[in-house]
Write an enzyme that holds these catalytic residues in place. Sequence first.
Site, PDB file in Angstrom:
ATOM      1  N   HIS A  72      21.937  16.483  59.408  1.00 23.70           N
ATOM      2  CA  HIS A  72      20.491  16.293  59.510  1.00 23.70           C
ATOM      3  C   HIS A  72      20.140  15.050  60.329  1.00 23.70           C
ATOM      4  O   HIS A  72      19.232  15.069  61.149  1.00 23.70           O
ATOM      5  CB  HIS A  72      19.906  16.193  58.105  1.00 23.70           C
ATOM      6  CG  HIS A  72      18.419  16.135  58.065  1.00 23.70           C
ATOM      7  ND1 HIS A  72      17.633  17.262  58.129  1.00 23.70           N
ATOM      8  CD2 HIS A  72      17.568  15.093  57.992  1.00 23.70           C
ATOM      9  CE1 HIS A  72      16.361  16.904  58.085  1.00 23.70           C
ATOM     10  NE2 HIS A  72      16.297  15.596  58.005  1.00 23.70           N
ATOM     11  N   HIS A 117      11.716  21.613  57.079  1.00 18.88           N
ATOM     12  CA  HIS A 117      11.937  21.195  55.695  1.00 18.88           C
ATOM     13  C   HIS A 117      12.428  22.398  54.898  1.00 18.88           C
ATOM     14  O   HIS A 117      11.875  22.733  53.852  1.00 18.88           O
ATOM     15  CB  HIS A 117      10.686  20.544  55.097  1.00 18.88           C
ATOM     16  CG  HIS A 117      10.894  19.103  54.766  1.00 18.88           C
ATOM     17  ND1 HIS A 117      10.262  18.449  53.750  1.00 18.88           N
ATOM     18  CD2 HIS A 117      11.725  18.191  55.328  1.00 18.88           C
ATOM     19  CE1 HIS A 117      10.677  17.190  53.706  1.00 18.88           C
ATOM     20  NE2 HIS A 117      11.556  17.017  54.661  1.00 18.88           N
TER      21      HIS A 117
HETATM   22  P1  ADP Z   1      13.525  12.540  62.610  1.00 18.11           P
HETATM   23  O1  ADP Z   1      14.487  11.476  62.266  1.00 18.11           O
HETATM   24  O2  ADP Z   1      12.141  12.089  62.752  1.00 18.11           O
HETATM   25  O3  ADP Z   1      13.671  13.753  61.762  1.00 18.11           O
HETATM   26  P2  ADP Z   1      15.112  13.969  64.308  1.00 18.11           P
HETATM   27  O4  ADP Z   1      16.317  13.379  63.677  1.00 18.11           O
HETATM   28  O5  ADP Z   1      14.665  15.333  63.944  1.00 18.11           O
HETATM   29  O6  ADP Z   1      13.924  12.991  64.080  1.00 18.11           O
HETATM   30  O7  ADP Z   1      15.280  13.916  65.880  1.00 18.11           O
HETATM   31  C1  ADP Z   1      15.887  12.799  66.515  1.00 18.11           C
HETATM   32  C2  ADP Z   1      15.591  12.843  67.997  1.00 18.11           C
HETATM   33  O8  ADP Z   1      16.295  13.923  68.605  1.00 18.11           O
HETATM   34  C3  ADP Z   1      14.137  13.062  68.339  1.00 18.11           C
HETATM   35  O9  ADP Z   1      13.844  12.326  69.501  1.00 18.11           O
HETATM   36  C4  ADP Z   1      14.061  14.544  68.624  1.00 18.11           C
HETATM   37  O10 ADP Z   1      12.973  14.883  69.452  1.00 18.11           O
HETATM   38  C5  ADP Z   1      15.395  14.792  69.278  1.00 18.11           C
HETATM   39  N1  ADP Z   1      15.803  16.180  69.054  1.00 18.11           N
HETATM   40  C6  ADP Z   1      16.285  16.678  67.907  1.00 18.11           C
HETATM   41  N2  ADP Z   1      16.530  17.995  68.017  1.00 18.11           N
HETATM   42  C7  ADP Z   1      16.194  18.343  69.265  1.00 18.11           C
HETATM   43  C8  ADP Z   1      16.193  19.555  69.982  1.00 18.11           C
HETATM   44  N3  ADP Z   1      16.578  20.683  69.415  1.00 18.11           N
HETATM   45  N4  ADP Z   1      15.743  19.553  71.249  1.00 18.11           N
HETATM   46  C9  ADP Z   1      15.317  18.424  71.805  1.00 18.11           C
HETATM   47  N5  ADP Z   1      15.291  17.244  71.193  1.00 18.11           N
HETATM   48  C10 ADP Z   1      15.719  17.183  69.938  1.00 18.11           C
HETATM   49 MG    MG Z   2      14.552  16.126  61.938  1.00 12.07          MG
HETATM   50 MG    MG Z   3      16.506  11.579  62.412  1.00 16.14          MG
END
Ligand code: ADP
Ligand code: MG
Ligand code: MG
Length: 600
Positions: free
Chosen positions: A30, A70
């Site tokens: 995650h 979620h």
């Molecule tokens: P958060 O910690 O707010 O949940 P995430 O861990 O979901 O954020 O995402 C971390 C970073 O990676 C963000 O900048 C997100 O936009 C980018 N990211 C995650 N998954 C993808 C994806 N499938 N395509 C493009 N960017 C992604």
């Molecule tokens: Mg996320």
């Molecule tokens: Mg994150």
Amino acid sequence: MKYLDVLESKLGRKATREEIEAFTVMWSEHCGYSHTKGYIRQLPKVGAGGNAGIITLDDYHFLAFKVESHNHPSAIEPFNGAATGVGGIIRDVLAMGARPTAILDSLHMDRIIDGIIEGISDYGNSIGVPTVGGELRISNYYKHNPLVNVMAVGVGKNEHLISSKASKPGQVIVIFGGATGRDGIHGASFASEDLTGEKATKLSIQVGDPFAEKLLIEAFLEMVEKGLVEGAQDLGAGGVLSATSELVARGGLGAVVHLERVPLRESDMLPIEILISESQERMAVVTSAEKAEEVLRIARKHLLFGDIVAEVTDNGRYVAKYKDEVILDVPAKLLEESPEEPIYDYTPAPFRKFRWIRFKNVDAHDVFERYDYMVGTDTILPPGLGPAVMRVKSSALGYSLVIHSRADLGAQDPYWGAYITVLEAIRKTLSVGANPVAITDGINYADPDIEPLGLAGQMKGLRDACERFDVPVASGNASLYNTYKKKGIPPTLVVGMVGKIENLNIPKPSKGPVYAVGYPDFSFDREKKLQEEITKLVRKGLFVISMHDYSRMTTFKNALSKLGLNLRIQTPITEAVHQMVIVFGEPKTELPVRKIGFCY
Ligand code: ADP
Ligand code: MG
Ligand code: MG
Ligand code: MG
Ligand code: MG
């Protein structure tokens, strides 16, 4: 912990109990994206990335948007799981310096789960952000693993765009918002596992407080407006640990965190629990030592807790202390660098005819009528008639929003399922006269260790469609291990697309004949032609709608009837994939046209 041996070899010694706890969170799928970061790196990108994606709207405004899942929490505790999903993604958009303006939800489940709908409506309605669109896909595929993907959108001023990192030593990190309790401890690692695992208990689910979120939004935007915010990140999965370590690691810096300063709701928490708690409605703000007092004053004015919890250092170490006791002392970068799993090349099969796997026919009004979609008064096109259209306050400019998926195709071919999803989102965006600008992608998948090629196919389909049709990716999310007793969901790519609109006079449905325009099957050239044709038809003032299940259209028909219109379709189109749109009125076009019914 899955990667314990990797960790210990990087540390060159046995890991302490606290290190194991911390890396279990940060190197969870995650937070760490072990299976997906290789693929995500290959996507065509736009914007700087960070807490949410960014596109420039005009000289004054930018749009921030991101999708978040979620799924695991909503399976265990529908109401709180879905509610905190909304709260979490709202904070990502907020962290960019944008005022949240809209929410969209993509729901996959085996029946309408009231708790999930209530969680979304309760949270969204309470913070005064309209839920302007979504999709409702009912199928047995999702019996044990409902998917709750929420997209949030916000509008900010270009001069107030906030970075997602610390930039120099001597800066401090203020954490403010609700007080910290034990909720959500190990939520991130729980969300990275099969749902039959022993962590699947209600203990891992965070509890949301939308009223605190509303205060958080106003307080944070005031700090932004006053120029006090030099960097920011929401607190979500991984809590203080994830927010503070990501802020400094992205800037190539380190931090000293003082856990005894984190305002607590429960007095007997262990330091490591304070560090990884996923209590909601909290933000981390990077500011200078001088401005920190003003930041705290604004937080208190809005009845929020807050303190200077960390100092930014130049030595690259992430040090977490409780009073004088050092709880954790590791390289900040190491927390971000979760091990990468191999990625696979994927050669798509040629395009072929697909089986028609129909999801259950439901009227999405049963869901979206429970949402407030008008609050804020900027919703030009409400749910039911196609993508949402929003106006930028005090400007002639608008933007379209749509969230879309085709798991029925993904179940048959992960590559084409993802590819067609992107194309249909483009058709929808064009159908309101908007110009597609960028997407946020929500990867939802089962177990990548059991079926790595399905993930590779989904990612390749997404990448190819974005490249060939020139719509880059601004942000996204990945949710893996949507499995129960090792059986999982079909590859379900959720695409959130934003478009720019210059003319907010969008054609309305009208009485008269109704046509299907376009081809019965897929090719690149035909898709391009259809895209051009949609734009032309809309410019001529004809109402165009793009949908994939032309045989039932319950939601659309009911939306029409609210406008006093009835739709009779005599010849429904039932290919699983088709390159067609429905047009109200005489379409003068060179594309194949078929009269399919009447609106009266
Ligand atoms: P958060 O910690 O707010 O949940 P995430 O861990 O979901 O954020 O995402 C971390 C970073 O990676 C963000 O900048 C997100 O936009 C980018 N990211 C995650 N998954 C993808 C994806 N499938 N395509 C493009 N960017 C992604
Ligand atoms: Mg996320
Ligand atoms: Mg994150
Ligand atoms: Mg974030
Ligand atoms: Mg988030």
